[in-house]
Scaffold this motif. Sequence first.
Motif, PDB file in Angstrom:
ATOM      1  N   UNK A 347       0.851  -1.196   0.000  1.00 46.23           N
ATOM      2  CA  UNK A 347       0.000   0.000   0.000  1.00 46.23           C
ATOM      3  C   UNK A 347       0.885   1.243   0.000  1.00 46.23           C
ATOM      4  N   UNK A 348       1.957   1.207   0.790  1.00 45.40           N
ATOM      5  CA  UNK A 348       2.827   2.392   0.873  1.00 45.40           C
ATOM      6  C   UNK A 348       3.517   2.653  -0.460  1.00 45.40           C
ATOM      7  N   UNK A 349       3.945   1.598  -1.144  1.00 45.99           N
ATOM      8  CA  UNK A 349       4.600   1.801  -2.449  1.00 45.99           C
ATOM      9  C   UNK A 349       3.653   2.521  -3.404  1.00 45.99           C
ATOM     10  N   UNK A 350       2.370   2.143  -3.351  1.00 45.71           N
ATOM     11  CA  UNK A 350       1.399   2.748  -4.265  1.00 45.71           C
ATOM     12  C   UNK A 350       1.008   4.146  -3.784  1.00 45.71           C
ATOM     13  N   UNK A 351       0.712   4.274  -2.486  1.00 42.25           N
ATOM     14  CA  UNK A 351       0.296   5.577  -1.943  1.00 42.25           C
ATOM     15  C   UNK A 351       1.404   6.624  -2.090  1.00 42.25           C
ATOM     16  N   UNK A 352       2.645   6.181  -1.991  1.00 42.23           N
ATOM     17  CA  UNK A 352       3.746   7.135  -2.112  1.00 42.23           C
ATOM     18  C   UNK A 352       4.099   7.419  -3.570  1.00 42.23           C
ATOM     19  N   UNK A 353       3.316   6.871  -4.490  1.00 47.11           N
ATOM     20  CA  UNK A 353       3.485   7.183  -5.909  1.00 47.11           C
ATOM     21  C   UNK A 353       4.677   6.501  -6.548  1.00 47.11           C
ATOM     22  N   UNK A 354       5.217   5.478  -5.906  1.00 45.50           N
ATOM     23  CA  UNK A 354       6.430   4.839  -6.406  1.00 45.50           C
ATOM     24  C   UNK A 354       6.099   3.679  -7.333  1.00 45.50           C
ATOM     25  N   UNK A 355       5.098   2.880  -6.947  1.00 50.14           N
ATOM     26  CA  UNK A 355       4.833   1.649  -7.692  1.00 50.14           C
ATOM     27  C   UNK A 355       3.474   1.698  -8.369  1.00 50.14           C
ATOM     28  N   UNK A 356       3.355   0.842  -9.387  1.00 42.59           N
ATOM     29  CA  UNK A 356       2.071   0.728 -10.085  1.00 42.59           C
ATOM     30  C   UNK A 356       1.069   0.027  -9.158  1.00 42.59           C
ATOM     31  N   UNK A 357      -0.216   0.362  -9.265  1.00 41.98           N
ATOM     32  CA  UNK A 357      -1.207  -0.281  -8.377  1.00 41.98           C
ATOM     33  C   UNK A 357      -1.197  -1.802  -8.486  1.00 41.98           C
ATOM     34  N   UNK A 358      -0.657  -2.341  -9.602  1.00 40.24           N
ATOM     35  CA  UNK A 358      -0.689  -3.802  -9.771  1.00 40.24           C
ATOM     36  C   UNK A 358       0.079  -4.544  -8.673  1.00 40.24           C
ATOM     37  N   UNK A 359       0.999  -3.868  -7.967  1.00 38.23           N
ATOM     38  CA  UNK A 359       1.713  -4.591  -6.884  1.00 38.23           C
ATOM     39  C   UNK A 359       0.734  -5.029  -5.798  1.00 38.23           C
ATOM     40  N   UNK A 360      -0.403  -4.337  -5.723  1.00 39.83           N
ATOM     41  CA  UNK A 360      -1.357  -4.685  -4.662  1.00 39.83           C
ATOM     42  C   UNK A 360      -1.948  -6.083  -4.864  1.00 39.83           C
ATOM     43  N   UNK A 361      -1.943  -6.546  -6.118  1.00 42.49           N
ATOM     44  CA  UNK A 361      -2.503  -7.889  -6.362  1.00 42.49           C
ATOM     45  C   UNK A 361      -1.600  -8.962  -5.752  1.00 42.49           C
ATOM     46  N   UNK A 362      -0.364  -8.645  -5.482  1.00 40.90           N
ATOM     47  CA  UNK A 362       0.550  -9.662  -4.937  1.00 40.90           C
ATOM     48  C   UNK A 362       0.233  -9.966  -3.475  1.00 40.90           C
ATOM     49  N   UNK A 363      -0.503  -9.076  -2.806  1.00 39.24           N
ATOM     50  CA  UNK A 363      -0.860  -9.371  -1.405  1.00 39.24           C
ATOM     51  C   UNK A 363      -1.684 -10.663  -1.352  1.00 39.24           C
ATOM     52  N   UNK A 364      -2.757 -10.702  -2.134  1.00 36.29           N
ATOM     53  CA  UNK A 364      -3.612 -11.899  -2.109  1.00 36.29           C
ATOM     54  C   UNK A 364      -2.845 -13.122  -2.608  1.00 36.29           C
ATOM     55  N   UNK A 365      -2.062 -12.939  -3.661  1.00 36.00           N
ATOM     56  CA  UNK A 365      -1.302 -14.075  -4.202  1.00 36.00           C
ATOM     57  C   UNK A 365      -0.409 -14.688  -3.123  1.00 36.00           C
ATOM     58  N   UNK A 366       0.320 -13.812  -2.445  1.00 34.31           N
ATOM     59  CA  UNK A 366       1.312 -14.311  -1.491  1.00 34.31           C
ATOM     60  C   UNK A 366       0.664 -14.810  -0.207  1.00 34.31           C
ATOM     61  N   UNK A 367      -0.230 -14.016   0.345  1.00 34.42           N
ATOM     62  CA  UNK A 367      -0.755 -14.377   1.672  1.00 34.42           C
ATOM     63  C   UNK A 367      -1.857 -15.433   1.577  1.00 34.42           C
ATOM     64  N   UNK A 368      -2.532 -15.532   0.456  1.00 38.79           N
ATOM     65  CA  UNK A 368      -3.498 -16.619   0.280  1.00 38.79           C
ATOM     66  C   UNK A 368      -2.729 -17.954   0.230  1.00 38.79           C
ATOM     67  N   UNK A 369      -1.575 -17.947  -0.440  1.00 35.44           N
ATOM     68  CA  UNK A 369      -0.750 -19.161  -0.499  1.00 35.44           C
ATOM     69  C   UNK A 369      -0.352 -19.603   0.898  1.00 35.44           C
ATOM     70  N   UNK A 370       0.029 -18.651   1.742  1.00 39.39           N
ATOM     71  CA  UNK A 370       0.410 -18.978   3.121  1.00 39.39           C
ATOM     72  C   UNK A 370      -0.799 -19.519   3.879  1.00 39.39           C
TER      73      UNK A 370
END
Length: 654
Positions: A347-370
């Motif tokens: 969220x911080x990467x996106x809110x701080x204007x650094x990263x594309x919003x698509x990084x947010x999709x990795x939260x579900x990918x990674x933590x759903x796997x866990x």
Amino acid sequence: MSSPTITNSSFSNTFADENYVHPVLIVGAGPAGSLLAFCLARLGVQPLIVDSRNAVDHEWGRGDALLCRTVEMFKTLGLADTIAANGVGMWKRAFWNTSVDPPVCTTIADQFPADLDTDSPYAVNTRQGLVERIILEGAEKISGVQVLRPWSVTDTEMVDDPNADAVIVTLKSQYGETRKVKARRVVGCDGGRSTVRRSLKKYDVQLEGESHDSIWSAIDVVGFETDFPDVNMLAIIASKHGSIRFIPREDINGQNCIRIYCELNSEEKSSLEDVTAKIQRVLHPFKFTWEAVNWFTVYTVAQRIASAFDVNQRIFLAGDAAHIHSPKAGLGMNTSFLDAHNLALKIALVENGVAKPSVLSTYALERRGVADQLMKMDGELIRVYAAHGKSSDPADQQKLIAFQRANAPFQAGTGITYAPNVLVDDTPALTPTPMLALVGGQGLCAGRRILPATVRRYSDGIIVKMLDDAIPFDGRFTIFLCLGDVIQLGAVEKLEALREAMFRANGLHDKAGKIIRFVGVTTASHLSIALSSLFHQRLRLLPGGDAAESRILFNSSKVYTDDVPCLSPYLSHACPRSLPSESTPAPTDILSTKAAAGILVHPLHQKWDIDPKEGGIVVVRPDGHVGVLRRGLDVQMAWSAVEKYFDGFLKGRD
Ligand SMILES: Cc1cc2nc3c(=O)[nH]c(=O)nc-3n(C[C@H](O)[C@H](O)[C@H](O)COP(=O)(O)OP(=O)(O)OC[C@H]3O[C@@H](n4cnc5c(N)ncnc54)[C@H](O)[C@@H]3O)c2cc1C
């Protein structure tokens, strides 16, 4: 965007102007919500956080053991010392059988096996409410974040307009007042009965899973007296009457305290008196009395998981709101913390204007796997515990021990490995070198946490732990340039070529600015004159400032020498070396000869499986997981992989 407007009404004082769009609204201030608030504040994003209950309701009970990876994470957040000072370390576990006369301790084991390779091979036990309080006080110190209580979220709704930048959340106070608040992102950290999750039914988010017939009680007692010897470690006690577990805990108001878990079968009564009587039966002939019960609960174990962890990367679920399971592996609170840590940085990467919003999709990918892996492990653990609780057969006890051993890396959190995605390089894992077979362990792996190592800070010669010294949680990615033997023939030319590549026009440095830090590690001796002249005269490293702005590889305070040999796994935090098997090739050089003898000469390079003759590049994400791993300092290969990685998610690098 307008900043919050405060009016004179006390109702409005609580919230910003109703048209203000909060960057993030966190629902719930348990482990997931409190840590999310802390991490976001630390990364420069100001969240609004609400909780339906008063702080005092959080004081006692629930989770109480912080496991290895959580402790490592708290170290990078600067909170571990305060938490440890308020808790007790749990380093060992003992298995007892009280059905025989006299009762016997059948097995004593380390709480976590040494080959997890962590600086924290233990659990820190203290009550969850205290940890939450320490985190929230930390968040308040950083940016004044305070939990608004008692306010309940009753609904969340995404605005239909696709261009709208907000979710509308309805809040209700304990007096029945309602209020609508806008937020760009909403995170439901509101526990197992999550209202946020239920509000997502309209977006087809369901809770999937089942209840088990296993019933457990948990009880915290203070001022206890006993002649049972192992109350300062995890004790798992089996008898013909069932099984119980002791968890050592922090003193409360000057009195000793212990948590007791006791499994009940469906015919057994579950009042405090009944559970107490059962504990006495299992422990017999040991005596166990206490002055007061601090907290008591009985619960049926359920295993459920949300069908989606986010909706359009606007509304997220974290912690128990996303997954519920038994507390047997002690993973509810720990997983909630790690969910929050993972989500905060994205969220911080996106809110701080650094990263594309698509990084947010990795939260579900990674933590759903866990969460999926957690459900599977927990389901098996429930069955193994049930068998253990019904018999005092040593074979059932051995099954439990073997199960715990096999699942230790996942339980400790050190074995969590994220699958390839935009934040985890997708090249196949590197083939381990013969050196690693002698060293032990698995080396580094993209998607898994970086391994700790003890090194020497070049600038002042002080021996430090690399992870504590070099990579605090500040939202930055760390590019480790593992230089190997930098004073060997031809190495400088390679470094100069690397610098050329790094500083070429439109290169990563120009775009990435403050979200990347560079750290250099060499196997050369910290006392080498050749190294000194290389750094100061040829590479012109500077002691401070930003390496990118100074157009140097890294500043000299970010250089470490990997010349602190490991003489013992516990002093060095290396993996224990297993004796070379017959299939292990005979050592041919000095490093291998010493590794075979149990000595690591260059522990970081050797444990990370990077050949000192070739060097390598490791990109570590802000949460300590490896993003990219390349052996060899060949510029074309290694640096272009790094640039490609950052091109995948940084803004303005298409
Ligand atoms: C007996 C027991 C023992 C446990 N032992 C362990 C252990 O040893 N280790 C471990 O890791 N875990 C353990 N757990 C599990 C652990 O307590 C939970 O997994 C953890 O609390 C989940 O954290 P969370 O932040 O997701 O949710 P919660 O801790 O449930 O926090 C949710 C918060 O949201 C608030 N809230 C709820 N609804 C709303 C709403 N509508 N609006 C606003 N706020 C709302 C609640 O007041 C609460 O503060 C144990 C649990 C129990 C019951």
